[in-house]
Design a protein around this motif. Structure first.
Motif, PDB file in Angstrom:
ATOM      1  N   PHE A  99      32.588 -14.734  23.178  1.00 30.87           N
ATOM      2  CA  PHE A  99      32.321 -16.168  23.307  1.00 30.87           C
ATOM      3  C   PHE A  99      30.910 -16.422  22.791  1.00 30.87           C
ATOM      4  O   PHE A  99      30.072 -15.514  22.739  1.00 30.87           O
TER       5      PHE A  99
ATOM      6  N   SER B 129      27.491 -15.097  24.133  1.00 33.44           N
ATOM      7  CA  SER B 129      27.337 -13.670  24.429  1.00 33.44           C
ATOM      8  C   SER B 129      26.618 -12.927  23.308  1.00 33.44           C
ATOM      9  O   SER B 129      27.205 -12.593  22.267  1.00 33.44           O
TER      10      SER B 129
ATOM     11  N   TYR C 298      34.708 -17.279  29.417  1.00 32.18           N
ATOM     12  CA  TYR C 298      33.795 -16.655  30.389  1.00 32.18           C
ATOM     13  C   TYR C 298      33.364 -17.658  31.455  1.00 32.18           C
ATOM     14  O   TYR C 298      33.364 -17.351  32.651  1.00 32.18           O
TER      15      TYR C 298
ATOM     16  N   GLY D 262      34.704  -5.738  33.602  1.00 35.30           N
ATOM     17  CA  GLY D 262      34.573  -7.192  33.729  1.00 35.30           C
ATOM     18  C   GLY D 262      33.592  -7.786  32.734  1.00 35.30           C
ATOM     19  O   GLY D 262      32.934  -8.786  33.038  1.00 35.30           O
ATOM     20  N   GLU D 263      33.475  -7.167  31.560  1.00 35.46           N
ATOM     21  CA  GLU D 263      32.480  -7.610  30.582  1.00 35.46           C
ATOM     22  C   GLU D 263      33.088  -7.891  29.221  1.00 35.46           C
ATOM     23  O   GLU D 263      34.124  -7.350  28.847  1.00 35.46           O
ATOM     24  N   VAL D 264      32.369  -8.706  28.479  1.00 33.26           N
ATOM     25  CA  VAL D 264      32.552  -8.941  27.052  1.00 33.26           C
ATOM     26  C   VAL D 264      31.357  -8.255  26.386  1.00 33.26           C
ATOM     27  O   VAL D 264      30.267  -8.266  26.982  1.00 33.26           O
ATOM     28  N   PRO D 265      31.450  -7.671  25.228  1.00 33.86           N
ATOM     29  CA  PRO D 265      32.568  -7.707  24.283  1.00 33.86           C
ATOM     30  C   PRO D 265      33.628  -6.624  24.547  1.00 33.86           C
ATOM     31  O   PRO D 265      33.342  -5.590  25.141  1.00 33.86           O
TER      32      PRO D 265
ATOM     33  N   SER E 187      29.061  -2.604  23.962  1.00 31.80           N
ATOM     34  CA  SER E 187      28.699  -2.878  22.569  1.00 31.80           C
ATOM     35  C   SER E 187      28.221  -1.619  21.845  1.00 31.80           C
ATOM     36  O   SER E 187      28.527  -1.422  20.661  1.00 31.80           O
TER      37      SER E 187
ATOM     38  N   ASN F 132      19.837  -1.259  25.605  1.00 34.85           N
ATOM     39  CA  ASN F 132      20.745  -1.647  26.692  1.00 34.85           C
ATOM     40  C   ASN F 132      20.024  -1.750  28.033  1.00 34.85           C
ATOM     41  O   ASN F 132      20.329  -2.616  28.846  1.00 34.85           O
TER      42      ASN F 132
ATOM     43  N   TYR G 134      20.237 -10.807  20.955  1.00 36.40           N
ATOM     44  CA  TYR G 134      19.781 -12.091  21.520  1.00 36.40           C
ATOM     45  C   TYR G 134      18.630 -12.735  20.759  1.00 36.40           C
ATOM     46  O   TYR G 134      18.250 -13.863  21.072  1.00 36.40           O
TER      47      TYR G 134
HETATM   48  N1  LIG Z   1      26.056  -3.114  28.280  1.00 35.79           N
HETATM   49  C1  LIG Z   1      27.106  -4.070  28.023  1.00 35.79           C
HETATM   50  C2  LIG Z   1      26.685  -5.417  28.538  1.00 35.79           C
HETATM   51  C3  LIG Z   1      27.822  -6.427  28.422  1.00 35.79           C
HETATM   52  C4  LIG Z   1      27.511  -7.695  29.174  1.00 35.79           C
HETATM   53  O1  LIG Z   1      26.655  -7.741  30.079  1.00 35.79           O
HETATM   54  N2  LIG Z   1      28.275  -8.724  28.824  1.00 35.79           N
HETATM   55  C5  LIG Z   1      28.145  -9.987  29.505  1.00 35.79           C
HETATM   56  C6  LIG Z   1      28.350 -11.141  28.532  1.00 35.79           C
HETATM   57  S1  LIG Z   1      27.040 -11.149  27.328  1.00 35.79           S
HETATM   58  C7  LIG Z   1      29.220 -10.051  30.542  1.00 35.79           C
HETATM   59  O2  LIG Z   1      30.388  -9.994  30.226  1.00 35.79           O
HETATM   60  N3  LIG Z   1      28.804 -10.132  31.818  1.00 35.79           N
HETATM   61  C8  LIG Z   1      29.724 -10.273  32.890  1.00 35.79           C
HETATM   62  C9  LIG Z   1      29.115  -9.906  34.202  1.00 35.79           C
HETATM   63  O3  LIG Z   1      28.055  -9.258  34.214  1.00 35.79           O
HETATM   64  O4  LIG Z   1      29.722 -10.240  35.204  1.00 35.79           O
HETATM   65  C10 LIG Z   1      27.387  -4.111  26.508  1.00 35.79           C
HETATM   66  O5  LIG Z   1      26.469  -3.792  25.755  1.00 35.79           O
HETATM   67  O6  LIG Z   1      28.514  -4.432  26.107  1.00 35.79           O
END
Ligand SMILES: N[C@@H](CCC(=O)N[C@@H](CS)C(=O)NCC(=O)O)C(=O)O
Length: 217
Positions: A10, A13, A37, A55-58, A70, A103, A168
């Motif tokens: 999304f 993100s 999201y 529970g995360e994207v991507p 990622s 990270n 970011y």
């Molecule tokens: N270390 C993970 C971090 C992923 C992450 O924090 N994604 C966020 C969106 S940018 C997410 O889905 N967060 C959901 C949550 O923390 O509940 C990666 O690099 O993929």
């Protein structure tokens, strides 16, 4: 028509942007798949069971595989696309070293600060905001110093370490609260080099979803 790679993502993100940007710069055959999201999809039991237990994207789908994190996805894509990967064992370790730093600190504190600064409801206490700003600035100082003597993070060409750290930094200053060109000249020049890569596009042009006005705009 189904594309070869499907990226669940999304627009807000930056962790998904790392992957979207690499796919775009590599000229891969890919499509974004919008994740609601803000509607709470990633917090549902179904998403955690069917798509990503974290529970995360991507999340990337390719050739019957479902990949998350990622860093893992970027590493996978470097192998599959034969682009932006390591060319020696030493480079491989150096890429991993910066992706772990990214990270844990560079992306993590910047993303958290941006979220609190622009979108969190209710707004955070000033002390909480100041804590994350300080942590982000400490990580920026490390990276700015490192980039003083090199064009990209690891090699004299972009690698997946650069895509990871770019997650970011291209979001608007009204969201992130940082203007690197005013404070971190080496990061600003590195950003310019990334933005000059064929296929580069900014996050809101690469990934689907409604833009949300930042609180401070
Ligand atoms: N270390 C993970 C971090 C992923 C992450 O924090 N994604 C966020 C969106 S940018 C997410 O889905 N967060 C959901 C949550 O923390 O509940 C990666 O690099 O993929």
């Amino acid at each position: 028509m189904n594309r070869e790679y499907k990226l669940h993502c999304f627009a807000q993100s930056g962790n998904a942007y790392k992957v979207a940007l690499m796919l775009s710069c590599a000229g891969a055959d890919w499509e974004p798949d919008f994740v609601d999201y803000f509607g709470g999809v990633t917090r549902t039991a179904q998403w955690r069971q069917d798509v990503n237990e974290m529970g995360e994207v991507p999340v990337l789908e390719h050739a019957g595989r479902t990949l998350s994190q990622s860093g893992v996805i970027l590493d996978y894509l470097a192998d599959r696309l034969d682009e932006f990967g390591a060319r020696s064992d030493d480079e491989k370790r150096e890429i991993l070293r910066w992706m772990l730093f990214d990270n844990h600190k560079f992306t993590s504190y910047l993303a958290t600060y941006r979220w609190l600064n622009a979108f969190a409801s209710p707004p955070p206490h000033a002390e909480v905001l100041a804590f994350f700003r300080g942590r982000a600035e400490a990580a920026f100082a490390v990276v700015d110093r490192h980039l003083a003597e090199r064009e990209f993070m690891v090699a004299n060409r972009p690698t997946i370490a650069d895509f990871s750290m770019a997650g970011y930094v291209f979001y608007p200053t009204e969201e992130t609260g940082f203007d690197f060109s005013a404070t971190h000249p080496n990061i600003a020049r590195w950003k310019d080099r990334i933005a000059a890569l064929p296929g580069w596009r900014q996050p809101y042009d690469l990934m689907p979803g409604q833009r949300i006005a930042p609180r401070n705009a």
